[in-house]
Design an enzyme around this catalytic site. Structure first.
Site, PDB file in Angstrom:
ATOM      1  N   ARG A  72       0.858  -1.178   0.000  1.00 29.09           N
ATOM      2  CA  ARG A  72       0.000   0.000   0.000  1.00 29.09           C
ATOM      3  C   ARG A  72       0.899   1.234   0.000  1.00 29.09           C
ATOM      4  O   ARG A  72       1.460   1.608   1.020  1.00 29.09           O
ATOM      5  CB  ARG A  72      -0.925  -0.010   1.225  1.00 29.09           C
ATOM      6  N   SER A 120     -12.862  -3.548   0.694  1.00 28.01           N
ATOM      7  CA  SER A 120     -13.105  -3.030   2.050  1.00 28.01           C
ATOM      8  C   SER A 120     -14.593  -2.817   2.254  1.00 28.01           C
ATOM      9  O   SER A 120     -15.267  -2.216   1.403  1.00 28.01           O
ATOM     10  CB  SER A 120     -12.373  -1.704   2.251  1.00 28.01           C
ATOM     11  N   LYS A 151      -3.983   5.282   8.922  1.00 33.64           N
ATOM     12  CA  LYS A 151      -4.749   5.833   7.809  1.00 33.64           C
ATOM     13  C   LYS A 151      -5.411   7.136   8.274  1.00 33.64           C
ATOM     14  O   LYS A 151      -6.373   7.100   9.060  1.00 33.64           O
ATOM     15  CB  LYS A 151      -5.815   4.841   7.338  1.00 33.64           C
TER      16      LYS A 151
END
Length: 508
Positions: A334, A405, A434
């Site tokens: 990511r 997600s 995040k």
């Protein structure tokens, strides 16, 4: 309109012509097989475009092996003398780097000797592929695994085997245990290379009524296909490639039945004709194989990018390798945030990470960037609710793993989960990894989603540590936990990954 991948500089992947490659190469397959099926095996290999040769002694094999593309060992008619020959053959094949396919015929049928022979051959560490019916594969797994669950039982008699629940999981576990691909055949076939898992639904029940169909597939056809893998390796994992081999065989059986009807004698002739005539257009015309995510693959799901390691690429590579050694089962690259990599630099780092994950049989997933996942031949891609639509993702990535997600019941109902293979649910707890993370939903959110019809394996994500992971795995019912900081920022990523794996294993 053709989709142009920005990472591939205008290049496009050529069409997959697996059968054409195999037939052009005309591989020599040496068959050490049982007395009952020699003629059927030889005719089948000729029909698919390979060259068969039957061998029965070491002196003969010494001259043949240097020309071989693969070696089949089928233990159907077993004797002590043959066992010695099997071992000599394995040593010769290893010396000349010839792949070895083992068909453990009847090792589940209760005879300790037959099973012990199979285990001895596997323990040489030189077998390239094990193919058996699902009862045989389960018997091998039971014998090699110290932690076999008692509630998964084998069924079957003689050399036949029944369909076994959880055969996909067994194939995955055994492939990792013996470090080579495993094929478990049945009403639906399963194949795993220790990283990926695929289901292949093709074939017809009449195939079990014709002696030799299992043995022909089990060693000979799969052995022949090995010669065609190298040109495809940048596009397909070994698991997916073998899935196509299984699909080809099953489709030939289905086609033969349309010609012969359900009559064993007529079927044998029509089947050879189908093996000869089936082409790549038929093999690639539909979704002939189905990707599967088994819970084991998601147990310890590590997510990271340079933004988590002070933009230090070398440090990220070191941490990921330590985590893979420590026991993570999945890694998601990511790369998001200010100062993170883009373009060629991102591609090169993704390729290096792919090599690390492949080395340790760790499922390798790219976050959000579908084009990057395709360009580096990652195992999968994970997207969020605001990213590309799942159907479009599936069309672009084919049989790669697709994760999505989901944060709420409302999102579940508006998501086309039919195109996904696994789900990330969260945030479980407050997280700083995040900046745009939603309000924590807690472990019970997974239970709520499952009550609303979510059947895909899922992981909890967000703020997870060793101290708070248990509720997610117990009450929450997750297959595993996804972590970022708990591994990326640990003093020892190796030990952190190891502790998470021990935790999950203790609960599961």
């Amino acid at each position: 309109m053709t989709h142009e991948n920005p990472y591939m500089n205008g290049q496009i992947w050529p069409e997959l012509n697996i059968l054409e490659i195999l037939r052009q190469r005309n591989p020599l397959v040496i068959c050490i097989t049982n007395d009952v099926v020699r003629t059927f095996t030889a005719n089948g290999l000729l029909a698919i475009g390979a060259s068969p040769v039957m061998s029965e002694c070491s002196e003969d094999l010494k001259n043949l092996i240097v020309h071989a593309s693969a070696l089949l060992i089928n233990i159907g008619t077993l004797t002590p003398d043959k066992v010695s020959y099997y071992k000599d053959a394995i040593a010769l094949a290893k010396k000349h780097e010839v792949p070895i396919v083992l068909d453990p015929v009847g090792c589940h049928a209760g005879g300790a000797y037959r099973l012990s022979v199979v285990l001895d051959l596997i323990k040489t560490g030189d077998i390239s592929l094990v193919r058996g019916n699902q009862s045989e594969i389960k018997a091998i797994y039971n014998a090699l695994s110290p932690n076999t669950q008692a509630d998964i039982s084998t069924t079957g008699k003689g050399v036949d085997g029944g369909q076994i629940e959880d055969s996909a999981i067994i194939a995955y576990r055994l492939a990792r245990l013996i470090n080579c691909p495993v094929v478990a055949t049945g009403e639906e076939d399963y194949v795993s290379d220790g990283t990926r898992v695929f289901a292949v639904p093709h074939g017809h029940p009449i195939m079990t009524a014709v002696t030799g169909t299992g043995c022909l597939l089990g060693g000979a056809v799969l052995a022949a296909f090995f010669s065609a893998y190298y040109p495809c390796k940048n596009r397909l994992s070994m698991g997916e490639f073998l899935g196509y081999a299984l699909a080809y065989y099953g489709l030939a059986g289905e086609s033969a039945v349309q010609v012969s009807g359900v009559q064993p004698g007529s079927f044998s002739v029509a089947f050879m004709d189908s093996l000869y005539t089936l082409d790549d257009a038929v093999l690639m015309s539909e979704n002939r194989i189905r990707p599967i995510v088994v819970p084991d693959q998601l147990q310890v799901y590590f997510i990271s990018g340079t933004q988590d390691v002070e933009l230090n690429e070398n440090r990220l590579l070191s941490i990921v390798e330590d985590a893979c050694r420590g026991g993570v089962t999945c890694f998601q690259f990511r790369e998001k945030g200010v100062g993170t990599l883009v373009g060629q630099q991102k591609l090169e780092l993704a390729q290096q990470l792919q090599q690390i994950c492949a080395k340790y049989n760790v499922l390798y997933v790219i976050n959000d960037d579908v084009d990057l996942a395709v360009a580096v031949n990652a195992d999968g891609v994970h997207v969020g609710q605001e990213d590309m639509r799942l159907e479009e993702v599936r069309n672009l990535v084919g049989h790669k793993v697709v994760g999505i997600s989901i944060h709420s019941v409302e999102e579940l109902h508006k998501t086309d989960v039919i195109y996904a293979d696994c789900v990330g649910v969260g945030p479980m707890y407050a997280t700083s990894s995040k900046p745009d993370a939603q309000v924590p939903c807690g472990p019970n959110r997974i239970t709520e989603l499952q009550a609303e019809g979510l059947t895909l394996p899922c992981v909890g994500i967000g703020g997870i540590t060793l101290d708070n992971a248990k509720p997610i795995l117990q009450a929450g019912g997750a297959s595993g936990v996804a972590v970022i900081s708990a591994i990326a920022h640990a003093d020892s990523p190796y030990e952190a990954a190891q502790e998470f794996k021990h935790l999950v294993d203790g609960i599961k």
